[in-house]
Design a protein around this motif. Sequence first.
Motif, PDB file in Angstrom:
ATOM      1  N   SER A 147      14.217  22.481 -15.608  1.00  0.00           N
ATOM      2  CA  SER A 147      15.168  23.163 -14.675  1.00  0.00           C
ATOM      3  C   SER A 147      15.856  22.385 -13.569  1.00  0.00           C
ATOM      4  CB  SER A 147      14.569  24.628 -14.090  1.00  0.00           C
ATOM      5  OG  SER A 147      13.628  24.388 -13.027  1.00  0.00           O
ATOM      6  N   LYS A 148      17.142  22.820 -13.408  1.00  0.00           N
ATOM      7  CA  LYS A 148      17.689  22.029 -12.141  1.00  0.00           C
ATOM      8  C   LYS A 148      16.738  22.053 -10.790  1.00  0.00           C
ATOM      9  CE  LYS A 148      22.717  22.513 -13.646  1.00  0.00           C
ATOM     10  NZ  LYS A 148      23.667  23.021 -13.352  1.00  0.00           N
ATOM     11  N   ALA A 149      16.198  23.293 -10.739  1.00  0.00           N
ATOM     12  CA  ALA A 149      15.278  23.528  -9.469  1.00  0.00           C
ATOM     13  C   ALA A 149      14.155  22.618  -9.479  1.00  0.00           C
ATOM     14  CB  ALA A 149      14.878  24.937  -9.426  1.00  0.00           C
ATOM     15  N   GLU A 150      13.640  22.172 -10.567  1.00  0.00           N
ATOM     16  CA  GLU A 150      12.549  21.341 -10.857  1.00  0.00           C
ATOM     17  C   GLU A 150      12.939  19.985 -10.437  1.00  0.00           C
ATOM     18  OE1 GLU A 150       9.237  22.808 -14.158  1.00  0.00           O
ATOM     19  OE2 GLU A 150      11.279  22.809 -14.800  1.00  0.00           O
ATOM     20  N   VAL A 151      14.230  19.832 -11.010  1.00  0.00           N
ATOM     21  CA  VAL A 151      14.768  18.252 -10.963  1.00  0.00           C
ATOM     22  C   VAL A 151      14.888  17.981  -9.097  1.00  0.00           C
ATOM     23  CG1 VAL A 151      16.692  16.755 -11.182  1.00  0.00           C
ATOM     24  CG2 VAL A 151      15.708  17.974 -13.181  1.00  0.00           C
ATOM     25  N   MET A 152      15.433  19.002  -8.653  1.00  0.00           N
ATOM     26  CA  MET A 152      15.762  18.856  -7.328  1.00  0.00           C
ATOM     27  C   MET A 152      14.536  18.653  -6.426  1.00  0.00           C
ATOM     28  SD  MET A 152      19.095  18.769  -7.081  1.00  0.00           S
ATOM     29  CE  MET A 152      19.318  18.807  -5.355  1.00  0.00           C
ATOM     30  N   LYS A 153      13.573  19.619  -6.716  1.00  0.00           N
ATOM     31  CA  LYS A 153      12.274  19.394  -6.235  1.00  0.00           C
ATOM     32  C   LYS A 153      11.586  17.996  -6.484  1.00  0.00           C
ATOM     33  CE  LYS A 153       7.569  21.606  -5.790  1.00  0.00           C
ATOM     34  NZ  LYS A 153       6.762  22.714  -6.457  1.00  0.00           N
ATOM     35  N   ALA A 154      11.579  17.459  -7.795  1.00  0.00           N
ATOM     36  CA  ALA A 154      11.358  16.122  -7.907  1.00  0.00           C
ATOM     37  C   ALA A 154      11.791  15.023  -7.251  1.00  0.00           C
ATOM     38  CB  ALA A 154      11.246  15.944  -9.428  1.00  0.00           C
ATOM     39  N   LEU A 155      13.276  15.148  -6.855  1.00  0.00           N
ATOM     40  CA  LEU A 155      13.900  14.258  -6.162  1.00  0.00           C
ATOM     41  C   LEU A 155      13.944  14.003  -4.800  1.00  0.00           C
ATOM     42  CD1 LEU A 155      17.501  14.145  -8.287  1.00  0.00           C
ATOM     43  CD2 LEU A 155      15.739  12.409  -8.294  1.00  0.00           C
ATOM     44  N   LEU A 156      13.311  15.344  -4.270  1.00  0.00           N
ATOM     45  CA  LEU A 156      13.112  15.543  -2.653  1.00  0.00           C
ATOM     46  C   LEU A 156      12.336  14.339  -2.068  1.00  0.00           C
ATOM     47  CD1 LEU A 156      13.627  17.042  -0.027  1.00  0.00           C
ATOM     48  CD2 LEU A 156      11.441  18.301  -0.956  1.00  0.00           C
ATOM     49  N   PRO A 157      11.202  13.833  -2.741  1.00  0.00           N
ATOM     50  CA  PRO A 157      10.518  13.033  -2.030  1.00  0.00           C
ATOM     51  C   PRO A 157      11.315  11.559  -1.981  1.00  0.00           C
ATOM     52  CG  PRO A 157       8.825  14.039  -3.677  1.00  0.00           C
ATOM     53  CD  PRO A 157      10.217  14.434  -3.718  1.00  0.00           C
ATOM     54  N   THR A 158      12.002  11.081  -3.034  1.00  0.00           N
ATOM     55  CA  THR A 158      12.797   9.890  -2.993  1.00  0.00           C
ATOM     56  C   THR A 158      13.936   9.908  -2.251  1.00  0.00           C
ATOM     57  OG1 THR A 158      12.080   9.490  -5.238  1.00  0.00           O
ATOM     58  CG2 THR A 158      14.051   8.271  -4.353  1.00  0.00           C
ATOM     59  N   PHE A 164       0.919  -1.138   0.005  1.00  0.00           N
ATOM     60  CA  PHE A 164      -0.099   0.171  -0.084  1.00  0.00           C
ATOM     61  C   PHE A 164       0.860   1.149   0.065  1.00  0.00           C
ATOM     62  CE2 PHE A 164      -1.789   3.560   2.580  1.00  0.00           C
ATOM     63  CZ  PHE A 164      -2.842   3.615   1.561  1.00  0.00           C
ATOM     64  N   GLY A 165       1.957   1.458   0.888  1.00  0.00           N
ATOM     65  CA  GLY A 165       2.821   2.429   1.056  1.00  0.00           C
ATOM     66  C   GLY A 165       3.481   2.671  -0.294  1.00  0.00           C
ATOM     67  N   ALA A 166       3.968   1.484  -1.152  1.00  0.00           N
ATOM     68  CA  ALA A 166       4.840   1.644  -2.400  1.00  0.00           C
ATOM     69  C   ALA A 166       3.791   2.239  -3.449  1.00  0.00           C
ATOM     70  CB  ALA A 166       5.268   0.566  -2.567  1.00  0.00           C
ATOM     71  N   ILE A 167       2.516   1.633  -3.535  1.00  0.00           N
ATOM     72  CA  ILE A 167       1.719   2.053  -4.494  1.00  0.00           C
ATOM     73  C   ILE A 167       1.356   3.467  -4.250  1.00  0.00           C
ATOM     74  CG2 ILE A 167      -0.783   1.958  -5.500  1.00  0.00           C
ATOM     75  CD1 ILE A 167      -0.354  -1.156  -4.851  1.00  0.00           C
ATOM     76  N   LEU A 168       1.051   3.983  -2.888  1.00  0.00           N
ATOM     77  CA  LEU A 168       0.776   5.253  -2.643  1.00  0.00           C
ATOM     78  C   LEU A 168       1.836   6.359  -2.849  1.00  0.00           C
ATOM     79  CD1 LEU A 168      -1.116   7.243  -1.003  1.00  0.00           C
ATOM     80  CD2 LEU A 168       0.385   6.744   1.015  1.00  0.00           C
ATOM     81  N   PHE A 169       2.960   6.014  -2.988  1.00  0.00           N
ATOM     82  CA  PHE A 169       4.093   6.635  -3.086  1.00  0.00           C
ATOM     83  C   PHE A 169       4.046   6.890  -4.598  1.00  0.00           C
ATOM     84  CE2 PHE A 169       8.608   7.675  -4.191  1.00  0.00           C
ATOM     85  CZ  PHE A 169       9.119   8.650  -3.281  1.00  0.00           C
ATOM     86  N   ASN A 170       3.841   5.686  -5.514  1.00  0.00           N
ATOM     87  CA  ASN A 170       3.987   5.852  -6.869  1.00  0.00           C
ATOM     88  C   ASN A 170       2.706   6.495  -7.464  1.00  0.00           C
ATOM     89  OD1 ASN A 170       4.687   5.101  -9.452  1.00  0.00           O
ATOM     90  ND2 ASN A 170       3.309   3.584  -9.356  1.00  0.00           N
ATOM     91  N   ARG A 171       1.619   6.538  -6.842  1.00  0.00           N
ATOM     92  CA  ARG A 171       0.625   7.507  -7.240  1.00  0.00           C
ATOM     93  C   ARG A 171       0.454   8.796  -6.841  1.00  0.00           C
ATOM     94  NH1 ARG A 171      -4.199   5.778  -9.279  1.00  0.00           N
ATOM     95  NH2 ARG A 171      -4.455   3.604  -9.538  1.00  0.00           N
ATOM     96  N   VAL A 216       4.657  11.148   1.941  1.00  0.00           N
ATOM     97  CA  VAL A 216       3.674  11.514   1.146  1.00  0.00           C
ATOM     98  C   VAL A 216       2.810  12.643   1.924  1.00  0.00           C
ATOM     99  CG1 VAL A 216       1.417  11.095   0.013  1.00  0.00           C
ATOM    100  CG2 VAL A 216       3.407   9.503  -0.245  1.00  0.00           C
ATOM    101  N   LEU A 217       2.519  12.587   3.168  1.00  0.00           N
ATOM    102  CA  LEU A 217       1.986  13.554   4.013  1.00  0.00           C
ATOM    103  C   LEU A 217       2.686  14.818   3.886  1.00  0.00           C
ATOM    104  CD1 LEU A 217       0.197  11.405   6.764  1.00  0.00           C
ATOM    105  CD2 LEU A 217      -0.902  12.320   4.513  1.00  0.00           C
ATOM    106  N   LEU A 218       4.000  14.423   4.297  1.00  0.00           N
ATOM    107  CA  LEU A 218       4.946  15.789   4.358  1.00  0.00           C
ATOM    108  C   LEU A 218       5.314  16.575   3.239  1.00  0.00           C
ATOM    109  CD1 LEU A 218       7.616  14.021   6.854  1.00  0.00           C
ATOM    110  CD2 LEU A 218       5.873  15.912   7.251  1.00  0.00           C
ATOM    111  N   VAL A 219       5.322  15.776   2.154  1.00  0.00           N
ATOM    112  CA  VAL A 219       5.661  16.556   0.626  1.00  0.00           C
ATOM    113  C   VAL A 219       4.398  17.113  -0.089  1.00  0.00           C
ATOM    114  CG1 VAL A 219       7.920  15.412   0.727  1.00  0.00           C
ATOM    115  CG2 VAL A 219       6.020  14.612  -0.584  1.00  0.00           C
ATOM    116  N   ALA A 220       3.278  16.458   0.360  1.00  0.00           N
ATOM    117  CA  ALA A 220       2.133  16.952  -0.306  1.00  0.00           C
ATOM    118  C   ALA A 220       1.824  18.264  -0.542  1.00  0.00           C
ATOM    119  CB  ALA A 220       0.968  16.099   0.273  1.00  0.00           C
TER     120      ALA A 220
END
Length: 531
Positions: free
Chosen positions: A272-283, A70-77, A358-362
């Motif tokens: 942009s680099k900023a967008e990439v850094m933001k997208a990598l933050l959850p992982t 459930f957690g893995a699917i949630l993170f993916n979704r 997920v709750l922290l970065v949403a």
Amino acid sequence: MALFLSIFPIILLIYLMVKRNALPSYVALPWIAAVVLIVQLIFFETDITTISANIVSALISVQTPITVIFGAILFNRFSEKSGVTNTLRKWLGNINANPVAQLMIIGWAFAFMIEGASGFGTPAAIAAPILVGLGFPALRVAMLTLVMNSVPVSFGAVGTPTWFGFGPLNLSDAQILEIGSMTALVHTIAALVIPIMALRMIVSWQEIRKNIVFIYISVFACVVPYLLIAQVNYEFPSLVGGAIGLLISVFVANKGIGLAKVENNLDDNAVSKAEVMKALLPTGMLIFILIITRIKQLPFKAMLTSSTEWFSVQLGSLGHFEVSQSLILSLKSIFGSSIGASYKALYVPAFIPFIITVLLVAPLFAMSFGKTKTVFADSLKQTRNPFLALVGALIMVKLMLVGGDGSMVKIIGKSFAEATGEYWTIFASFLGAVGSFFSGSNTVSNLTFGSVQLSTAELTGLSATLVLALQSVGGAMGNMVCINNIIAVSSVLNIDKQEGVIIKKTIVPMVVYGIIAALCASFVIPLFFNV
């Protein structure tokens, strides 16, 4: 008759899942569990209390893998809905125009990391559309992603196939760690060959030779940390190894190291680099939380695994229910038997780190309450079928273990031992592959056949940890030919009626993988382990 009735449920399960109108695992496994129950009641004359206690134990035990799923699917979704996946797609596809670089970064390193975090078919579903979007042919991409997604699988979804798949065997933590260590060594050696075979599905030998330096930099960037981490931990070799490998692969591709030059048709302003850094933050947050809660020297692991009783209550004849200070939920003496089960609510990698991340970065990704709620609801729906499959598998396995030396598992193990003797290591990985072929899961394969493998090892005098490591390797390599995975990636890529074509191509690297595993068991593992 005992041997026939012991092995009949497994043969029936294989038949039901590979026949023309095959049953999915979430239908077939509960039915087979019912068959095993009937055999135990009528032929083995097992008392109803023991059977009932094992069923209740299975229903509690299944909460561990299903909450991880459930957690893995949630993170993916969440990643899909928040735009994280889309940003990563643009970034990964725009690093280097060389097709080999793109295939290794996305099909190998990125998928390696995603497998470590999510597992359960997620890597192919995410990586394959990115590659097709870059212009690679869909059918060949399906084959490549299936073959690539094998090395990291034994430690997929934060190591679930290893630590939970062998959970019913009551192994010590040291034994599970040794199994993981051996498994990683076999996978690392296989990684010298398997990615090349996967690349050959799309590019020519000439292109592979031209870019061979980069290919092996990318391979080693993932498997070296993966192998080193597996010596001390069995939860995040794939997750951390994949993350390190992805960053190194991207850096090296950006510099053009080991890559033949091709015409540059990339869009420098794609993301942009900023967008990439933001997208990598959850992982990044996911990996950070996992690491700090698993390192014994830090206080968090002890805080999350304390067995000090908080309160307890007797639930009539059902058993004694106990809650520890770190929210370990336990049911002991089920129906007055010695059987019990527990669930580590905070330590199982579900609420921490997936849900909490997920709750922290949403809010950071402007995810409204309504949208976040929908992501949770959709993820819950998606866990229904895996839940049914795992319940069936666990009940089946627990009932087959009933009876000690006269159990169904011991009877099967004895027949395998008599047929193969000390040569069982040649066949062990292929039994694991059969398990994942019909179930679609290394975890389910380990649950289904782990007990058979252990019994066979004990009766032949072979190392139990070695045979179980081969089982885990087999469960991973079977992903290449697994019907469920093939249908899933074909559906994502809109490929119609090509399952047979895909299996004919992917079965070759799977057989090669099995041969490598057998050779490692005979010549490599004895050099490093006392087997």
